[in-house]
Design an enzyme around this catalytic site. Structure first.
Site, PDB file in Angstrom:
ATOM      1  N   ASP A 147      76.552  44.649  37.017  1.00 18.35           N
ATOM      2  CA  ASP A 147      76.598  45.697  35.989  1.00 18.35           C
ATOM      3  C   ASP A 147      75.753  45.276  34.790  1.00 18.35           C
ATOM      4  OD1 ASP A 147      77.354  47.466  33.883  1.00 18.35           O
ATOM      5  OD2 ASP A 147      79.286  47.832  34.847  1.00 18.35           O
ATOM      6  N   HIS A 179      76.151  50.119  36.771  1.00 27.45           N
ATOM      7  CA  HIS A 179      77.094  50.711  35.823  1.00 27.45           C
ATOM      8  C   HIS A 179      77.306  52.170  36.182  1.00 27.45           C
ATOM      9  CE1 HIS A 179      79.390  50.567  32.099  1.00 27.45           C
ATOM     10  NE2 HIS A 179      78.915  51.771  31.794  1.00 27.45           N
ATOM     11  N   SER A 196      84.168  52.321  31.691  1.00 23.26           N
ATOM     12  CA  SER A 196      83.355  51.786  30.605  1.00 23.26           C
ATOM     13  C   SER A 196      84.139  51.739  29.285  1.00 23.26           C
ATOM     14  CB  SER A 196      82.066  52.613  30.482  1.00 23.26           C
ATOM     15  OG  SER A 196      81.084  51.927  29.754  1.00 23.26           O
TER      16      SER A 196
END
Length: 438
Positions: A340, A369, A207
């Site tokens: 995602d 995610h 991320s």
């Protein structure tokens, strides 16, 4: 970005207008947990990248990257898989040795390595993998702990880079952020290189950690001592990802992550308040940060001020790692999930990745995610990416020893020879402790 503390989702449903009911999503996650033994879907990743000798060798040595995997049918939804992983993924409860590292500007980061008994300790020259968690993530998160264990099982020493204020890393001044988006990364890499001078260096990020790592690789180009890297669920285009946060159910993720930022910030609010009141100090909007309901509001009050950007939009545009892909000069494996909800598929710089022969993109049809619940350990075990990443770095280690690719590894060692003063000025170890991850 981590998604812990999602329990308040149902309570927040009435306060946040979303397209999908929170209670319904929570119920779906619970139903998926009860239906794990039911039918599973077979899914297959897709791969994009130039047909270089390195990429071809990696794909032949890493069957996980292209092989089908199985996922409980109830989890084949980005929202459900994201929430399910945050709630139900088991933790290996890693015990860490922590090193608090002092940065030149007075800030601190915490580097965690697995505390192992003598019989399990890795050789001094074992490869080292620097791990960069998400926005408020750290060593205690399930996806990070699993990655540490998988790395060790592959003969690789993992070092978790906990950013300032995360995972109880001490904050002693209002230097909540470094001078630039990647400055701490640059100092940490040099520090780890200095500590393990005979080891191959790898890096992997999730991320926002993946975004920072990719930005660093683009800035350093051939100068980096890192030999190969993996970026997972990278938001890439921060303006686009920010806009995505404001749509439908995604507002819940935005609210939850802002809440996590606030829980860290509140412990140090007085430092920022004092800095803003000091003549010549940074003009933090400390009180607005306390009230921030979104990541954007927090970044506008604190983050972009710390980095010196004139606006939050300028900060997002200038800090997007999609801009860095053309400048990456080491092998970079990019793993993204097509569903995602936080790092949307639309933000992936497909053309730039295809044009850079050192990049290889693996796109999974599901994963959410930080989810990827189709791993060999089952839906509540390690993420699917763990086996893929361990396999990738094992292959990279093998390839870098071969004549065809050894030249690049030798060049990296030549830039940072043994005995060279790799430690940046002002970087020093403030203290060392041992702690058990929850």
């Amino acid at each position: 970005m981590r998604l812990q503390a999602l329990a308040p989702l149902a309570a927040a449903a009435s306060a946040v207008p979303v397209g999908v009911g929170v209670a319904a999503a929570a119920a779906a996650a619970a139903a998926a947990a009860a239906a794990l033994a039911l039918r599973k879907k077979e899914l297959r990743p897709t791969v994009q990248g130039e047909s270089t000798s390195w990429n071809s060798a990696i794909l032949s040595l890493c069957p996980t990257l292209t092989a089908p995997y199985r996922l409980a049918a109830g989890l084949s939804n980005g929202h459900v898989e994201t929430i399910f992983a945050a709630w139900f993924r088991k933790k290996p409860h890693v015990r860490y040795d922590r090193e608090v590292v002092h940065m030149p500007d007075g800030g601190c980061v915490a580097l965690d390595t697995e505390d192992l008994p003598q019989a399990k300790q890795l050789p001094e020259d074992a490869p080292v993998l620097i791990l960069l968690p998400g926005l408020t993530g750290g060593s205690e998160d399930s996806y990070v702990q699993h990655a540490v264990v998988h790395a060790r099982e592959a003969g690789i020493r993992a070092v978790v880079f906990n950013s300032r204020g995360t995972s109880e890393s001490p904050v002693q001044t209002a230097q909540f952020y470094s001078a630039s988006f990647t400055e701490d990364m640059r100092n940490v890499v040099a520090h780890v290189r200095n500590r393990y001078p005979r080891s191959l260096l790898f890096a992997a990020g999730w991320s926002l950690g993946a975004n920072i790592m990719t930005r660093y690789l683009g800035e350093e180009k051939e100068r980096t001592p890192i030999s190969a890297a993996v970026a997972m669920c990278n938001p890439f285009n921060l303006p686009l990802s920010d806009a995505n946060f404001h749509r439908g159910f995604n507002k819940i993720y935005d609210w939850n992550l802002a809440r996590s930022l606030n829980s860290i910030y509140k412990q140090h609010h007085h430092m920022f308040e004092k800095e803003a009141a000091t003549p010549g100090g940074r003009p933090y909007r400390a009180d607005l940060a306390l009230k921030a309901k979104t990541i954007r509001e927090f970044d506008d009050a604190i983050t972009r001020v710390a980095f010196g950007w004139p606006s939050v939009d300028a900060y997002y545009a200038g800090s997007s790692s999609s801009l860095s892909i053309p400048d990456v000069r080491i092998p970079l494996l990019i793993i993204q999930a097509a569903d995602d909800p936080i790092a949307p598929k639309e933000a992936i710089p497909f053309e730039a990745i295809q044009a850079n022969p050192r990049c290889l993109l693996v796109l999974t049809p599901t994963g959410g995610h930080l989810g990827w619940c189709g791993g060999p350990g089952g839906t509540t075990g390690a993420p699917w990416t763990d086996a893929a990443v361990a396999e990738y770095f094992t292959a990279a280690r093998q390839l870098l020893a071969q004549p065809e690719f050894a030249e690049a590894a030798a060049a990296a060692r030549a830039r940072h020879p043994l005995g060279a003063p790799a430690e940046p000025v002002g970087v020093w170890t403030q203290g060392e402790t041992t702690h058990q991850a929850p």
